[in-house]
Design an enzyme around this catalytic site. Structure first.
Site, PDB file in Angstrom:
ATOM      1  N   LEU A 195       0.829  -1.204   0.000  1.00 50.50           N
ATOM      2  CA  LEU A 195       0.000   0.000   0.000  1.00 50.50           C
ATOM      3  C   LEU A 195       0.865   1.256   0.000  1.00 50.50           C
ATOM      4  O   LEU A 195       0.702   2.137  -0.851  1.00 50.50           O
ATOM      5  CB  LEU A 195      -0.931  -0.018   1.212  1.00 50.50           C
ATOM      6  CG  LEU A 195      -1.833   1.213   1.408  1.00 50.50           C
ATOM      7  CD1 LEU A 195      -2.709   1.436   0.184  1.00 50.50           C
ATOM      8  CD2 LEU A 195      -2.685   1.040   2.668  1.00 50.50           C
ATOM      9  N   TYR A 196       1.782   1.341   0.942  1.00 53.20           N
ATOM     10  CA  TYR A 196       2.651   2.512   1.059  1.00 53.20           C
ATOM     11  C   TYR A 196       3.531   2.678  -0.176  1.00 53.20           C
ATOM     12  O   TYR A 196       3.589   3.756  -0.777  1.00 53.20           O
ATOM     13  CB  TYR A 196       3.515   2.376   2.308  1.00 53.20           C
ATOM     14  CG  TYR A 196       4.531   3.470   2.486  1.00 53.20           C
ATOM     15  CD1 TYR A 196       4.153   4.809   2.532  1.00 53.20           C
ATOM     16  CD2 TYR A 196       5.883   3.171   2.640  1.00 53.20           C
ATOM     17  CE1 TYR A 196       5.086   5.816   2.711  1.00 53.20           C
ATOM     18  CE2 TYR A 196       6.829   4.162   2.830  1.00 53.20           C
ATOM     19  CZ  TYR A 196       6.421   5.492   2.858  1.00 53.20           C
ATOM     20  OH  TYR A 196       7.356   6.491   3.031  1.00 53.20           O
TER      21      TYR A 196
END
Length: 250
Positions: free
Chosen positions: A157-158
């Site tokens: 995600l990051y």
């Protein structure tokens, strides 16, 4: 030979109440810029402003949550007002970095990460870059991450949000570069900040994989940002600069 002197420039730094953002705000002020310290926490923000002023620099706090396009519009307007009608430098440092398995990531986290890491810089650049282009001069630096370059379990995600920011850096270079606005990015490696303190030994383990063998100090990342926004980097455009102790080089 370009100068690193920023006297007379107005710099807006998001996420400037702690970590890399705060270190960048302090350094840009030391170089002569009027720094607008943007963030959600007014107490921490005023602490950064006070430190800058104590050191003889010029700074003001601007409250900003950057949740949506409207909050970005308000931030851009407040910054321009405090800056005497303009913003010359924008550092998009605000970001969040929850880690964990993809299948255990709450939907709200996905939205929150993309809202702050991708949409907020997009809306802010949309508000500020056109005015820079009209003046024929401006500098924008986006704070990315080394894990936008390679896959790491638990960081999908990051890392993906910052990979999007890297592409925006290049697209904005194509869009605004011909009119004098330089857009670049830095990709920090593991850095000791208030936000990464919770990682404990995991931060050191991640840093040990790089030739430097240690985490960075926030000031070391700030130095790279300060270079990119200065006239010393006048021919640097669309660069995504690793500041990761050599991790992505080996």
């Amino acid at each position: 030979m370009g100068s690193v002197d920023l006297t007379g420039r107005v710099a807006l730094v998001t996420g400037a109440t702690s970590g890399i953002g705060a270190a960048t705000a302090v350094l840009l002020a030391e170089r002569g810029a009027h720094v607008l310290v943007a963030g959600r926490d007014a107490v921490r923000g005023e602490t950064v402003v006070a430190a800058i002023r104590t050191g003889g620099g010029k700074a003001d706090f601007v409250a900003a949550d950057q949740r949506d396009a409207e909050s970005a519009r308000q931030l851009a307007q407040q910054a321009a007002d405090l800056g005497g009608g303009r913003v010359d430098i924008l550092v998009n440092s605000a970001g969040i970095f929850p880690f964990g398995p993809t299948d255990q990531t709450p939907a709200d986290d996905v939205d929150a990460v993309y809202d702050l890491n991708v949409k907020a810089p997009f809306h802010l650049v949309a508000r500020l870059a056109p005015a820079m282009a009209e003046r024929g001069r401006g500098a924008i630096v986006n704070v990315s991450t080394m894990v936008a370059e390679y896959g790491v379990a638990g960081m999908a995600l990051y890392g993906s949000s910052k990979a999007a920011l890297n592409l925006l850096t290049k697209a904005w270079t194509a869009e605004f570069g011909p009119r004098g606005v330089r857009v670049n990015a830095v990709e920090p490696g593991p850095t000791r900040t208030e936000g990464t303190a919770a990682m404990g030994e995991n931060l050191d383990a991640l840093a040990a994989q790089a030739p430097a063998g240690r985490p960075a100090a926030a000031r070391e990342i700030a130095e790279a940002i300060a270079y990119l926004v200065s006239d010393a980097a006048s021919f640097v455009q669309g660069a995504v600069v690793p500041v990761d102790g050599g991790r992505t080089a080996v």
